[in-house]
Scaffold this motif. Structure first.
Motif, PDB file in Angstrom:
ATOM      1  N   VAL A  72       0.841  -1.197   0.000  1.00  0.00           N
ATOM      2  CA  VAL A  72       0.000   0.000   0.000  1.00  0.00           C
ATOM      3  C   VAL A  72       0.876   1.247   0.000  1.00  0.00           C
ATOM      4  CG1 VAL A  72      -1.866   1.223   1.161  1.00  0.00           C
ATOM      5  CG2 VAL A  72      -1.772  -1.261   1.285  1.00  0.00           C
ATOM      6  N   CYS A  73       1.763   1.347   0.973  1.00  0.00           N
ATOM      7  CA  CYS A  73       2.685   2.468   1.034  1.00  0.00           C
ATOM      8  C   CYS A  73       3.753   2.183   2.076  1.00  0.00           C
ATOM      9  CB  CYS A  73       1.954   3.788   1.365  1.00  0.00           C
ATOM     10  SG  CYS A  73       1.439   3.911   3.091  1.00  0.00           S
ATOM     11  N   THR A  74       4.756   3.040   2.145  1.00  0.00           N
ATOM     12  CA  THR A  74       5.823   2.947   3.144  1.00  0.00           C
ATOM     13  C   THR A  74       5.953   4.288   3.853  1.00  0.00           C
ATOM     14  OG1 THR A  74       7.058   1.281   1.871  1.00  0.00           O
ATOM     15  CG2 THR A  74       8.279   2.514   3.541  1.00  0.00           C
ATOM     16  N   LYS A  75       6.046   4.240   5.172  1.00  0.00           N
ATOM     17  CA  LYS A  75       6.217   5.440   5.985  1.00  0.00           C
ATOM     18  C   LYS A  75       7.548   5.361   6.723  1.00  0.00           C
ATOM     19  CE  LYS A  75       2.169   7.447   5.240  1.00  0.00           C
ATOM     20  NZ  LYS A  75       2.002   8.834   4.753  1.00  0.00           N
ATOM     21  N   SER A  76       8.362   6.399   6.567  1.00  0.00           N
ATOM     22  CA  SER A  76       9.668   6.465   7.234  1.00  0.00           C
ATOM     23  C   SER A  76       9.657   7.609   8.237  1.00  0.00           C
ATOM     24  CB  SER A  76      10.790   6.668   6.220  1.00  0.00           C
ATOM     25  OG  SER A  76      10.836   5.595   5.297  1.00  0.00           O
ATOM     26  N   TYR A  77      10.307   7.382   9.377  1.00  0.00           N
ATOM     27  CA  TYR A  77      10.341   8.385  10.434  1.00  0.00           C
ATOM     28  C   TYR A  77      11.781   8.606  10.876  1.00  0.00           C
ATOM     29  CZ  TYR A  77       5.395   7.225  10.595  1.00  0.00           C
ATOM     30  OH  TYR A  77       4.097   6.989  10.257  1.00  0.00           O
ATOM     31  N   ASP A  78      12.273   9.814  10.635  1.00  0.00           N
ATOM     32  CA  ASP A  78      13.598  10.229  11.065  1.00  0.00           C
ATOM     33  C   ASP A  78      13.418  11.115  12.298  1.00  0.00           C
ATOM     34  OD1 ASP A  78      16.163  11.098  11.419  1.00  0.00           O
ATOM     35  OD2 ASP A  78      16.433  11.889   9.395  1.00  0.00           O
ATOM     36  N   VAL A  79      13.834  10.603  13.475  1.00  0.00           N
ATOM     37  CA  VAL A  79      13.584  11.321  14.730  1.00  0.00           C
ATOM     38  C   VAL A  79      14.393  12.604  14.833  1.00  0.00           C
ATOM     39  CG1 VAL A  79      12.900   9.240  15.975  1.00  0.00           C
ATOM     40  CG2 VAL A  79      15.312   9.926  15.933  1.00  0.00           C
ATOM     41  N   SER A  80      15.363  12.804  13.942  1.00  0.00           N
ATOM     42  CA  SER A  80      16.098  14.068  13.967  1.00  0.00           C
ATOM     43  C   SER A  80      15.261  15.220  13.421  1.00  0.00           C
ATOM     44  CB  SER A  80      17.399  13.926  13.151  1.00  0.00           C
ATOM     45  OG  SER A  80      17.114  13.642  11.782  1.00  0.00           O
ATOM     46  N   LYS A  81      14.179  14.873  12.727  1.00  0.00           N
ATOM     47  CA  LYS A  81      13.267  15.891  12.216  1.00  0.00           C
ATOM     48  C   LYS A  81      12.074  15.993  13.167  1.00  0.00           C
ATOM     49  CE  LYS A  81      14.557  14.913   7.427  1.00  0.00           C
ATOM     50  NZ  LYS A  81      14.074  14.503   6.084  1.00  0.00           N
ATOM     51  N   PRO A  82      11.820  17.159  13.736  1.00  0.00           N
ATOM     52  CA  PRO A  82      10.767  17.299  14.765  1.00  0.00           C
ATOM     53  C   PRO A  82       9.384  16.852  14.298  1.00  0.00           C
ATOM     54  CG  PRO A  82      12.168  19.255  14.707  1.00  0.00           C
ATOM     55  CD  PRO A  82      12.555  18.410  13.532  1.00  0.00           C
ATOM     56  N   GLU A  83       9.049  17.146  13.059  1.00  0.00           N
ATOM     57  CA  GLU A  83       7.714  16.787  12.573  1.00  0.00           C
ATOM     58  C   GLU A  83       7.539  15.271  12.493  1.00  0.00           C
ATOM     59  OE1 GLU A  83       4.804  17.585   8.682  1.00  0.00           O
ATOM     60  OE2 GLU A  83       6.774  18.564   8.844  1.00  0.00           O
ATOM     61  N   GLU A  84       8.550  14.583  11.960  1.00  0.00           N
ATOM     62  CA  GLU A  84       8.456  13.133  11.847  1.00  0.00           C
ATOM     63  C   GLU A  84       8.539  12.466  13.224  1.00  0.00           C
ATOM     64  OE1 GLU A  84      11.167  11.503   9.043  1.00  0.00           O
ATOM     65  OE2 GLU A  84      10.521  12.818   7.394  1.00  0.00           O
ATOM     66  N   LYS A  85       9.332  13.026  14.130  1.00  0.00           N
ATOM     67  CA  LYS A  85       9.418  12.485  15.484  1.00  0.00           C
ATOM     68  C   LYS A  85       8.070  12.622  16.201  1.00  0.00           C
ATOM     69  CE  LYS A  85      12.171  12.686  19.714  1.00  0.00           C
ATOM     70  NZ  LYS A  85      10.999  12.584  20.624  1.00  0.00           N
ATOM     71  N   SER A  86       7.383  13.751  15.976  1.00  0.00           N
ATOM     72  CA  SER A  86       6.071  13.959  16.587  1.00  0.00           C
ATOM     73  C   SER A  86       5.060  12.936  16.076  1.00  0.00           C
ATOM     74  CB  SER A  86       5.590  15.386  16.283  1.00  0.00           C
ATOM     75  OG  SER A  86       4.289  15.593  16.774  1.00  0.00           O
ATOM     76  N   LYS A  87       5.102  12.635  14.776  1.00  0.00           N
ATOM     77  CA  LYS A  87       4.192  11.642  14.208  1.00  0.00           C
ATOM     78  C   LYS A  87       4.458  10.246  14.779  1.00  0.00           C
ATOM     79  CE  LYS A  87       3.421  13.994   9.773  1.00  0.00           C
ATOM     80  NZ  LYS A  87       3.589  13.906   8.303  1.00  0.00           N
ATOM     81  N   LEU A  88       5.744   9.896  14.904  1.00  0.00           N
ATOM     82  CA  LEU A  88       6.094   8.580  15.437  1.00  0.00           C
ATOM     83  C   LEU A  88       5.695   8.459  16.906  1.00  0.00           C
ATOM     84  CD1 LEU A  88       7.427   5.843  15.007  1.00  0.00           C
ATOM     85  CD2 LEU A  88       9.635   6.890  15.595  1.00  0.00           C
ATOM     86  N   ASP A  89       5.914   9.520  17.672  1.00  0.00           N
ATOM     87  CA  ASP A  89       5.522   9.500  19.088  1.00  0.00           C
ATOM     88  C   ASP A  89       4.017   9.348  19.241  1.00  0.00           C
ATOM     89  OD1 ASP A  89       8.142   9.751  19.833  1.00  0.00           O
ATOM     90  OD2 ASP A  89       8.061  11.931  20.132  1.00  0.00           O
ATOM     91  N   PHE A  90       3.260  10.032  18.365  1.00  0.00           N
ATOM     92  CA  PHE A  90       1.803   9.929  18.443  1.00  0.00           C
ATOM     93  C   PHE A  90       1.348   8.515  18.076  1.00  0.00           C
ATOM     94  CE2 PHE A  90      -2.568  10.572  17.032  1.00  0.00           C
ATOM     95  CZ  PHE A  90      -3.070  11.366  18.060  1.00  0.00           C
ATOM     96  N   LEU A  91       2.027   7.901  17.090  1.00  0.00           N
ATOM     97  CA  LEU A  91       1.695   6.527  16.710  1.00  0.00           C
ATOM     98  C   LEU A  91       1.984   5.569  17.861  1.00  0.00           C
ATOM     99  CD1 LEU A  91       0.744   4.692  14.392  1.00  0.00           C
ATOM    100  CD2 LEU A  91       3.135   4.465  13.704  1.00  0.00           C
ATOM    101  N   LYS A  92       3.118   5.762  18.552  1.00  0.00           N
ATOM    102  CA  LYS A  92       3.440   4.924  19.713  1.00  0.00           C
ATOM    103  C   LYS A  92       2.412   5.105  20.827  1.00  0.00           C
ATOM    104  CE  LYS A  92       8.483   4.865  19.049  1.00  0.00           C
ATOM    105  NZ  LYS A  92       9.780   5.280  19.652  1.00  0.00           N
ATOM    106  N   LYS A  93       1.999   6.342  21.034  1.00  0.00           N
ATOM    107  CA  LYS A  93       0.986   6.603  22.073  1.00  0.00           C
ATOM    108  C   LYS A  93      -0.325   5.904  21.736  1.00  0.00           C
ATOM    109  CE  LYS A  93      -1.559  10.345  24.331  1.00  0.00           C
ATOM    110  NZ  LYS A  93      -1.811  11.822  24.351  1.00  0.00           N
TER     111      LYS A  93
END
Length: 649
Positions: A109-130
């Motif tokens: 379907v798609c691929t999502k990558s999260y680089d925690v050095s970028k604040p926006e992507e880190k925020s998305k990953l943290d919200f997904l973990k929550k």
């Protein structure tokens, strides 16, 4: 005496139950046919829709896009009715699209990558973990039917959940939470596991032998899986699960895939395609018996109350009419207060306002439940229940204004402008203020349940543009009619009330009066609270309607019985007491809601707690007005009846 089989009672129960369980499509959602090619009467593509995500550990639902899942390139939102908006449903198209009869295996379907050095992507990953940690659940829809996750539970029974988790979490001690217990592969400490793959099975009913083209979908089930795809361009749906480290400084890369398989089953009819979901609801078989047992007990108790009350009154009135007036007054106390029993109550303005609003709620509830029993407001018709309730409440402003004005005039009130304004604004204003504060909290938290500003304006327009004018019109006719005539005259000097025993004092009588009505609703109340806060499907409108009727009878008889005892004790202040006796059931409702919160729910967080109790207070207020109005008018009829039968001057 034994009740013979096939009695009226059994027929009514059977009709109400069957009409709600199997009559979903009688009023009319039309079936949709799917074919291998597009035509006027057949669709080619099967579109999977996604709804909001919710959790039993949080009252805050969120839209699908907030979690950064795969999105549809041509995202469309079907039109939503008022009920769906108020419930926070946010349905939209998804990138999952299928062609009939074409099975697919491990489709990317798609691929999502999260680089925690970028604040926006880190925020998305943290919200997904929550979301994983709080066990948020997907809710997918195919052909207006929930895509269910069916699995075995205790005693070999199968339970079909209309949602499935986005993932699961294993804490630092290696203890798996929620769905992580289903597989020994989920064994990493402080690790999140993502369900990034789904095996979808769509069952269809073919029309080859029935005179219509194509196929009609009769079920859609899935199995959530977790796979770590090493090569995102050539995903293989096997191997290790997709894990995300609990370390906040670790990057993540998630590839979403799916498999779809079509199965033919001509044994399942399209009109009964919801049955497999409803039959598998938890504890359903046990609760059918429990609910019927509760109804029989309440009917028995109500019959006993009615028998005791009627036999006592019949004997008392007959003896009073056969002897002299002086002897009768010495024998009984309730006849001695005939000159004060219709003395206007204190704060008659407030009581009349409550009665007007209670009448509006009673009529709205009765019509809504009746339509639900006929299948018009089934779970298949999303948002219809709330839409119907709101529209009915708006259109029933006339009875509210009429009852409030008529009762206020009967109480001798003269401030008719204040009465009609408060009838139209007081109780709805309290509900709207509570609702607005809850909406602000949802808006701050970014929840999908937050009502858009335009919808709030539309609700205010319905209130002030339709409900308030109708309330004024009802009040006009209410004040135009003469006050209700009482069967006996009221003395100019109030009679002194003698010292009361403990059981005839106001507070003990009011506290005892709400126990029996609450006893007939607490089983259904458990199911209703489950459907609201545990996100389970509620469909037992037949039994709910029967419980509603039993509640009316119980509130009426309990209030009349206690009113008779107080009159016998020569206490003629029955106006407010009759209202509060039955409305005290709302207090037990509040106590049960608090117990349910601490014993059944796993809600965490200050915002979710405030939302729970904020919405609970709205329910308690509505129930307070509803039950109080029933008890008051039953007691009003009862007092008018007994004092019109006896020969008092």
């Amino acid at each position: 005496m034994k009740r013979r089989p096939g009695s009226v009672f059994e027929v009514v129960c059977a009709f109400l139950t069957l009409s709600c369980c199997f009559g979903f499509y009688l009023p009319g959602l039309a079936p949709v046919s799917f074919c291998g090619e597009e035509s006027d009467d057949c669709k080619k593509e099967i579109q999977l829709f996604v709804n909001r995500l919710d959790s039993v550990e949080s009252v805050l639902p969120y839209e699908y896009d907030v979690f950064d899942f795969c999105q549809d390139a041509q995202e469309l939102r079907p039109s939503e009715n008022l009920g769906q908006v108020l419930f926070g449903e946010r349905i939209e198209t998804s990138p999952y699209k299928f062609a009939l009869y074409k099975n697919k295996e491990c489709e990317k379907v798609c691929t999502k990558s999260y680089d925690v050095s970028k604040p926006e992507e880190k925020s998305k990953l943290d919200f997904l973990k929550k979301g994983i940690q709080l066990n948020y659940q997907h809710h997918w829809i195919v052909d207006n039917m929930p895509v269910t996750w069916c699995y075995n539970v205790e005693d070999g029974q199968k339970y079909c959940n209309p949602g499935f988790p986005i993932g699961c979490f294993v804490d630092g001690n290696g203890h798996p939470k929620d769905a992580c217990v289903i597989s020994a592969q989920f064994n990493g400490k402080n690790t999140y596991y993502m369900f990034n793959h789904v095996d979808i099975t769509i069952t269809y009913h073919s029309g080859e032998e029935e005179g219509w083209r194509g196929a009609r979908l009769v079920s859609a089930t899935l199995e959530p899986r977790s796979y770590k795809h090493e090569d995102e361009n050539k995903p293989l749906c096997d191997g290790e699960p997709m894990s995300i480290s609990g370390d906040p400084n670790s990057n993540a890369k998630i590839t979403y895939t799916y498999s779809v398989r079509f199965e033919k089953n001509n044994q399942i009819k399209w009109a009964s395609r919801w049955d497999y979901i409803l039959v598998s609801m938890p504890h359903t078989n046990i609760q059918w018996f429990s609910i019927m047992n509760s109804l029989v007990i309440v009917l028995f108790l109500s019959g006993m109350v009615a028998m005791i009350m009627l036999r006592t009154l019949h004997k008392d009135i007959a003896r009073y009419n056969q002897v002299d007036q002086e002897d009768a007054q010495e024998e009984s106390g309730w006849k001695q207060v005939h000159g004060d029993v219709f003395r206007p109550p204190r704060r008659g303005m407030l009581l009349s306002i409550f009665l007007g609003q209670g009448t509006q709620i009673f009529i709205m509830t009765f019509i809504t439940l009746f339509l639900a029993c006929l299948g018009f407001l089934s779970p298949a018709n999303r948002g219809a229940l709330m839409t119907c309730a709101v529209v009915l409440w708006v259109l029933l402003g006339t009875p509210a204004g009429y009852v409030s004005a008529r009762m206020y005039k009967t109480f001798g009130g003269e401030k008719w402008k204040t009465n009609v304004l408060l009838t139209a604004l007081l109780c709805p204003g309290i509900v709207f203020a509570d609702f607005f504060i809850m909406n602000l909290i949802l808006w701050v938290e970014g929840s999908s349940a937050a009502i858009p500003f335009g919808t709030l304006i539309a609700i205010l327009a319905l209130w002030f543009g339709i409900s308030v004018p109708l309330t004024f019109a009802g009040a006009y006719f209410g004040f135009k009619k003469k006050a209700i005539e009482h069967p006996v005259r009221t003395n100019q000097i109030p009679r002194q009330i003698p010292e009361q025993s403990f059981f005839t004092k106001p507070l003990p009588g009011i506290v005892m009066g709400g126990i029996l009505p609450f006893g007939c609703i607490f089983i259904q109340l458990f199911f209703i609270l489950n459907s609201i806060w545990s996100h389970q499907m509620y469909y037992m409108f037949g039994f709910l309607f029967l419980v509603f009727i039993i509640l009316l009878i119980t509130c009426s008889e309990a209030t009349m019985l206690l009113c008779y005892f107080h009159l016998c004790a020569e206490d003629y202040h029955w106006w407010w007491r009759s209202f509060l006796t039955s409305s005290f059931t709302a207090f037990y409702l509040l106590v049960y809601a608090v117990h349910y919160f601490f014993s059944k729910l796993q809600i965490i967080g200050m915002a979710s707690t405030i939302l729970y109790f904020g919405y609970t207070m709205i329910m308690v207020l509505i129930f307070f007005l509803f039950t109080g109005t029933i008890g008051f008018f039953a007691c009003f009829w009862f007092v008018s009846k007994i004092y019109s039968v006896v020969k008092v001057d």
